[in-house]
Design an enzyme around this catalytic site. Structure first.
Site, short mmCIF file in Angstrom:
data_model
loop_
_atom_site.label_atom_id
_atom_site.label_comp_id
_atom_site.label_asym_id
_atom_site.label_seq_id
_atom_site.Cartn_x
_atom_site.Cartn_y
_atom_site.Cartn_z
CD GLU A 1 -2.24 0.84 -2.02
OE1 GLU A 1 -3.32 0.50 -1.49
OE2 GLU A 1 -1.83 0.39 -3.10
CB CYS B 1 -6.35 -2.08 -2.88
SG CYS B 1 -5.19 -1.04 -3.79
#
Length: 473
Positions: free
Chosen positions: A246, A280
């Site tokens: 991720e 993010c």
């Protein structure tokens, strides 16, 4: 001050092999928040050996799914009872504002519940016909490597499904935030996790690389930068080792002409600047129709100017400090670069904030009239620097959104839900939020392109820690 003398290895507190220490300092005022042992390669080797032995013994891997679920349920209750306590510790470590850490910590009970539901409904043995059975088995030893920005969320999104599937786990903590991860250890012991199954160790880069390259690690679950993810993927491929990544993002939010700008701007306060914009999934590229650009810029400028910056322990402050000096300098360098590239500095900039000079503080910044080929529109900044990009047509906006090395998240704002869904379908990204929607924990989360490989949350997230064996009768 939090002080740890030992490492949590194989389900027990053990003396480290050296006297190396990690000192964690407050990004608000540089005061000492706590001290933890620094794991070395020798400590990593011990943790891996414990994990492999526990896995091979079947002490956890051979338990029934229901037995494993009961332990995780107990942990979830214990963890949720300490949500606010953990939030305060995390805020002290990484400078995330307390309003954010409290909200995130309180949400983690449902995140884990979603994994529990997935495990309860999962077909661990699936007889597909009269002569074939598919068995779902654990991968083995899992190395979970997490960053410093969303602490327990990043840890539990990996630990919980890995344990539910029967794996043994080594959680590698970021040295900047070594304390809150170690605080999880006793909760797993109290919940009944067998000895040897879990290790929690803070370490710097050298020991981290030793962990992910070790031959007895079967799966790497990583959250962090795209560059680090590429290195992990390359090294894992050489060993045919499983991995899920991720990674970074530079997510676009497309504002359609008929959207309610007032509602959009108030939501973008959280979706773009939340968690100090060290996220993010943050919507950092805001795509605005040229026909209403001036109106939208004025609304955004008003919102950003009103953002309160200061001590993250004070709930009146929306934004706290950057995690460390290097991150602060990186963010400031992008603000300078944006001005050099010709973008319009609408709000913010490089001027210091009076009274906060001792901390890692930067003004929340908004750039206008940005071109998508500028570096401030293409590179992940990981700080409160948001750009407004004008577009001509909806197709133009979709092309701009897709013209990125990343593809983690995104947003579409429109009066018509059907129209927004149609646009969302054309954006190449792992997740899109329409209007004020936020992500749940049952559907998969992850990215495409340089934003990663694999998915987290729910049944699909659980499946990332499972190997499938077909037995033909």
């Amino acid at each position: 001050m939090k002080n740890y003398e030992k490492l949590f290895i194989g389900g027990e507190w053990k003396k480290p092999t050296t006297d190396k220490k990690i000192k964690v300092y407050s990004p608000h005022d540089q005061s000492l928040t706590g001290v933890a042992p620094e794991a070395t390669n020798d400590d990593i080797d011990i943790a891996i050996r414990e994990a492999k032995q526990s896995f091979d013994s079947g002490a956890w891997s051979n338990k029934s799914p229901e037995e494993r679920i009961q332990v995780i349920k107990k942990f979830n209750e214990l963890h949720s009872e300490k949500a606010n306590e953990f939030a305060e510790l995390i805020t002290s470590e990484n400078g995330s504002p307390i309003w954010f850490t409290k909200g995130l910590q309180q949400s983690l009970k449902e995140q884990t519940n979603a994994y529990i539901r997935a495990a309860q409904n999962y077909k661990w043995e699936d007889k597909v016909n009269d002569y074939q059975i598919i068995f779902s088995e654990p991968v083995g030893v899992v190395a979970a490597v997490i960053p410093w920005n969303a602490r327990h969320q990043s840890a539990l999104v990996k630990i919980i499904p890995a344990l539910l599937a029967g794996n043994s786990v080594i959680l590698k903590l970021s040295p900047e935030t070594a304390l809150d991860g170690l605080a999880l250890a006793d909760l797993f012991v109290e919940a009944g996790l067998p000895r040897g199954v879990l290790s929690i160790i803070p370490a710097h880069r050298e020991a981290s690389e030793h962990l992910v390259l070790h031959k007895d690690v079967d799966k790497i679950a990583f959250t962090g930068s795209s560059n680090a993810g590429k290195s992990i993927a390359s090294n894992a491929a050489k060993q045919m080792k499983r991995f899920s990544l991720e990674l970074g993002g530079k997510s676009a939010s497309i504002i359609l002409e008929n959207a309610d700008f007032s509602s959009v701007v108030q939501s973008l306060k959280f979706q773009s600047y939340g968690n100090n914009a060290e996220a993010c999934i943050g919507l950092t590229r805001i795509l605005v129709p040229k026909s209403r650009y001036s109106e939208f810029e004025a609304e955004m400028a008003k919102m950003v100017k009103a953002i309160s910056v200061g001590n993250p322990k004070d709930e009146n402050h929306f934004i706290g400090p950057m995690i460390h000096k290097d991150q602060l300098e990186k963010v400031k360098s992008y603000i300078k670069l944006g001005e050099e590239e010709g973008a319009t500095l609408v709000v913010g900039g490089l001027d210091p904030i009076e009274g906060l000079e001792q901390g890692n503080y930067v003004r929340p910044t908004l750039f206008g009239n940005v071109s998508n080929n500028m570096k401030i529109a293409r590179e992940e900044i990981f700080g409160p620097v948001i750009v407004l990009i004008p577009y001509d047509t909806v197709e133009d906006a979709i092309n701009i959104a897709n013209d990125s090395d990343y593809g983690l998240s995104g947003g579409v704002w429109a009066k018509s839900q059907e129209e927004a869904i149609e646009v969302a379908r054309k954006i190449r990204t792992g997740m899109v939020n329409i209007n004020e929607a936020s992500a749940g924990f049952d559907a998969p989360f992850g990215g495409v392109k340089e934003s990663g490989v694999g998915r987290e949350f729910g049944s699909i997230g659980l499946s990332q820690y499972i190997e499938y064996k077909t037995i033909n009768i």
